[in-house]
Design a protein around this motif. Structure first.
Motif, PDB file in Angstrom:
ATOM      1  N   VAL A 111      -3.457 -36.055 -31.542  1.00 51.62           N
ATOM      2  CA  VAL A 111      -2.338 -35.559 -30.726  1.00 51.62           C
ATOM      3  C   VAL A 111      -2.450 -36.071 -29.291  1.00 51.62           C
ATOM      4  N   ILE A 112      -3.678 -36.045 -28.754  1.00 52.74           N
ATOM      5  CA  ILE A 112      -3.886 -36.551 -27.396  1.00 52.74           C
ATOM      6  C   ILE A 112      -3.527 -38.039 -27.324  1.00 52.74           C
ATOM      7  N   ASP A 113      -3.882 -38.785 -28.382  1.00 49.49           N
ATOM      8  CA  ASP A 113      -3.601 -40.225 -28.405  1.00 49.49           C
ATOM      9  C   ASP A 113      -2.106 -40.544 -28.383  1.00 49.49           C
ATOM     10  N   GLN A 114      -1.275 -39.589 -28.799  1.00 51.64           N
ATOM     11  CA  GLN A 114       0.167 -39.859 -28.859  1.00 51.64           C
ATOM     12  C   GLN A 114       0.761 -40.125 -27.474  1.00 51.64           C
ATOM     13  N   ALA A 115       0.011 -39.771 -26.437  1.00 50.22           N
ATOM     14  CA  ALA A 115       0.500 -40.030 -25.086  1.00 50.22           C
ATOM     15  C   ALA A 115       0.525 -41.520 -24.775  1.00 50.22           C
ATOM     16  N   VAL A 116      -0.350 -42.305 -25.456  1.00 50.62           N
ATOM     17  CA  VAL A 116      -0.433 -43.727 -25.146  1.00 50.62           C
ATOM     18  C   VAL A 116      -0.243 -44.620 -26.371  1.00 50.62           C
ATOM     19  N   THR A 117      -0.315 -44.060 -27.569  1.00 50.47           N
ATOM     20  CA  THR A 117      -0.225 -44.876 -28.784  1.00 50.47           C
ATOM     21  C   THR A 117       0.287 -44.032 -29.944  1.00 50.47           C
ATOM     22  N   VAL A 172     -17.767 -43.665 -21.934  1.00 53.65           N
ATOM     23  CA  VAL A 172     -16.751 -44.710 -21.746  1.00 53.65           C
ATOM     24  C   VAL A 172     -15.515 -44.152 -21.059  1.00 53.65           C
ATOM     25  N   PHE A 173     -14.998 -43.018 -21.569  1.00 57.50           N
ATOM     26  CA  PHE A 173     -13.717 -42.525 -21.073  1.00 57.50           C
ATOM     27  C   PHE A 173     -13.836 -41.835 -19.711  1.00 57.50           C
ATOM     28  N   VAL A 174     -15.024 -41.360 -19.353  1.00 53.33           N
ATOM     29  CA  VAL A 174     -15.207 -40.821 -18.005  1.00 53.33           C
ATOM     30  C   VAL A 174     -15.140 -41.943 -16.973  1.00 53.33           C
ATOM     31  N   LEU A 175     -15.632 -43.108 -17.356  1.00 49.05           N
ATOM     32  CA  LEU A 175     -15.652 -44.238 -16.423  1.00 49.05           C
ATOM     33  C   LEU A 175     -14.309 -44.961 -16.330  1.00 49.05           C
ATOM     34  N   LEU A 176     -13.427 -44.759 -17.291  1.00 50.67           N
ATOM     35  CA  LEU A 176     -12.132 -45.442 -17.264  1.00 50.67           C
ATOM     36  C   LEU A 176     -11.252 -44.909 -16.138  1.00 50.67           C
ATOM     37  N   ARG A 177     -10.596 -45.834 -15.463  1.00 51.46           N
ATOM     38  CA  ARG A 177      -9.655 -45.451 -14.404  1.00 51.46           C
ATOM     39  C   ARG A 177      -8.363 -46.236 -14.622  1.00 51.46           C
ATOM     40  N   PHE A 178      -7.222 -45.511 -14.516  1.00 47.23           N
ATOM     41  CA  PHE A 178      -5.911 -46.144 -14.696  1.00 47.23           C
ATOM     42  C   PHE A 178      -5.015 -45.807 -13.505  1.00 47.23           C
ATOM     43  N   ASP A 179      -4.149 -46.765 -13.170  1.00 46.66           N
ATOM     44  CA  ASP A 179      -3.147 -46.486 -12.129  1.00 46.66           C
ATOM     45  C   ASP A 179      -2.087 -45.525 -12.649  1.00 46.66           C
ATOM     46  N   ASP A 230      -4.422 -41.968 -17.203  1.00 46.06           N
ATOM     47  CA  ASP A 230      -5.628 -41.406 -16.594  1.00 46.06           C
ATOM     48  C   ASP A 230      -5.902 -40.004 -17.151  1.00 46.06           C
ATOM     49  N   ALA A 231      -4.824 -39.204 -17.290  1.00 46.27           N
ATOM     50  CA  ALA A 231      -4.980 -37.874 -17.866  1.00 46.27           C
ATOM     51  C   ALA A 231      -5.426 -37.964 -19.331  1.00 46.27           C
ATOM     52  N   TRP A 232      -4.853 -38.947 -20.013  1.00 46.90           N
ATOM     53  CA  TRP A 232      -5.259 -39.160 -21.416  1.00 46.90           C
ATOM     54  C   TRP A 232      -6.755 -39.444 -21.524  1.00 46.90           C
TER      55      TRP A 232
END
Length: 398
Positions: free
Chosen positions: A115-121, A46-53, A58-60
């Motif tokens: 910790v990684i999730d803290q970048a977006v939530t 799922v997360f390999v296919l996700l693309r964000f502007d 995107d790094a997350w």
């Protein structure tokens, strides 16, 4: 009972079931690792296919995919090791440490994902899912669970303090983690105590069943065996004799019945005492048992008297066996005496068609015994019925 006494009792019970709990943990760990692998692979896909502007998001996504990919490798390793440990005959220190190491790795990974999730939530869902899952899947002793979960929360709280600058968000995340940790601890303790009680109850039931089976076997032995000699007792002998008589009549086969009486046995008790007399009875029974076939039935009839039923045994074979038994008992000194004890034998042999009823057959064998006694003891008197032409075979000491 005080709380301290209860905790001491629990500690003793915990020690009794630790190996069983370990094997259960390893078995469950092997299955859980494959489930974790499937979830990791799904997340990677799922997360390999996700693309964000947004480059941060995107790094997350890339970091989350990488974290799950690394955990997939760990999951495969855990599954392989769990299978090897599960098949081990003995549990080593390394075996005992595998579930704990796996739990620490999974929680550490969950903290990293949090910790990684803290970048977006501000969510701490990864940590919550991990500690709750560990509490459900694993059986840890309460002390071990307390240490692991306390260190897990402390590690997460410390990392969040370094990563999160908003005090309100930090306090909320830490308290959510506290709640999840406390709930995981409660689940862990309840699961462990349920397992301990169930396991000890099952062991108690198994031991109770074992004792009941042993008592039943002993009761059956006492019901069927003579307590002193270990031979069949009178009741069991008559039961088996009835079956053998019916079989001999049905097949028309010969059958022999012996009555054996130790000569002058009262003098043995009077001279050497009843303890020596018991030894003589046991030794005589042992010597007779060694001289007959497994299909023959030997019993203590009462006092110093024994009975022997021999299926498929004709007159000649009965005569030879009577002499063999007489020599087996009387040729060697008896324990505690320094001298031998002789035996008189009365026997009757008949074929199926001519077999009398049991009381008559027993009376004939008894009469043959008295005949051996009248002729001087230490003799075998064998009476053969009609089908053997009513012959009499006397085997006397020469």
């Amino acid at each position: 009972m005080t709380i301290i006494d209860t905790l001491k009792r629990w500690a003793g019970e915990d020690w009794q079931v630790r190996d069983t709990a370990l094997r259960r943990n390893v078995r469950v760990l092997g299955l859980a690792a494959w489930v974790l692998l499937i979830l990791n692979v799904a997340h990677v896909g799922v997360f390999v296919l996700l693309r964000f502007d947004d480059p941060i998001r995107d790094a997350w996504a890339r970091q989350i995919a990488l974290a799950h990919g690394g955990m997939a490798v760990v999951a495969v390793t855990i599954a392989v090791l769990a299978r090897r440990v599960h098949g081990a005959a003995e549990l080593t220190r390394w075996h005992r440490g595998l579930p704990l190491v796996a739990a620490v790795l999974i929680i550490a990974w969950a903290i990293a994902v949090t910790v990684i999730d803290q970048a977006v939530t501000a969510s701490v869902n990864a940590y919550v899912n991990a500690v709750i899952a560990m509490a459900i899947v694993y059986l840890f002793r309460p002390a071990t669970a307390l240490i692991v979960l306390t260190l897990a929360w402390a590690g997460l709280a410390g990392v969040l303090g370094w990563m999160v600058s908003d005090p309100a968000q930090l306090a909320t995340s830490r308290m959510n983690a506290v709640t999840a940790t406390a709930l995981a601890m409660l689940i862990s303790v309840l699961s462990w105590r349920h397992f301990v009680r169930t396991e000890l109850l099952q062991r108690a039931l198994a031991e109770s069943n074992r004792q009941l089976q042993a008592q039943r076997a002993e009761l059956e032995r006492l019901a069927n065996k003579d307590a002193l000699t270990g031979l069949l007792n009178r009741r069991e002998f008559e039961r088996q004799a009835a079956l053998e008589l019916a079989r001999a009549r049905r097949l028309g086969s010969p059958l022999a019945l012996f009555i054996l009486d130790l000569d002058h046995f009262k003098a043995v008790n009077d001279t050497h005492g009843h303890a020596v007399g018991d030894q003589v009875l046991v030794e005589a029974a042992t010597r007779m048992s060694r001289s007959i076939r497994q299909t023959d039935r030997l019993a203590r009839w009462g006092g110093e008297e024994f009975v022997l039923l021999l299926p498929d045994t004709g007159c000649e074979s009965a005569s030879l066996l009577a002499e063999k038994l007489r020599h087996a008992v009387g040729d060697a000194p008896m324990p505690g005496m320094g001298s031998s004890v002789t035996v008189s034998i009365g026997a009757v042999v008949a074929r199926g068609d001519d077999l009398p009823d049991w009381p008559v057959l027993l009376r004939m064998a008894d009469e043959a015994l008295y005949q051996a006694k009248r002729e001087g003891r230490n003799r075998a008197f064998v009476r053969c019925l009609k089908s053997d032409r009513s012959s009499l075979a006397k085997n006397e000491t020469r």
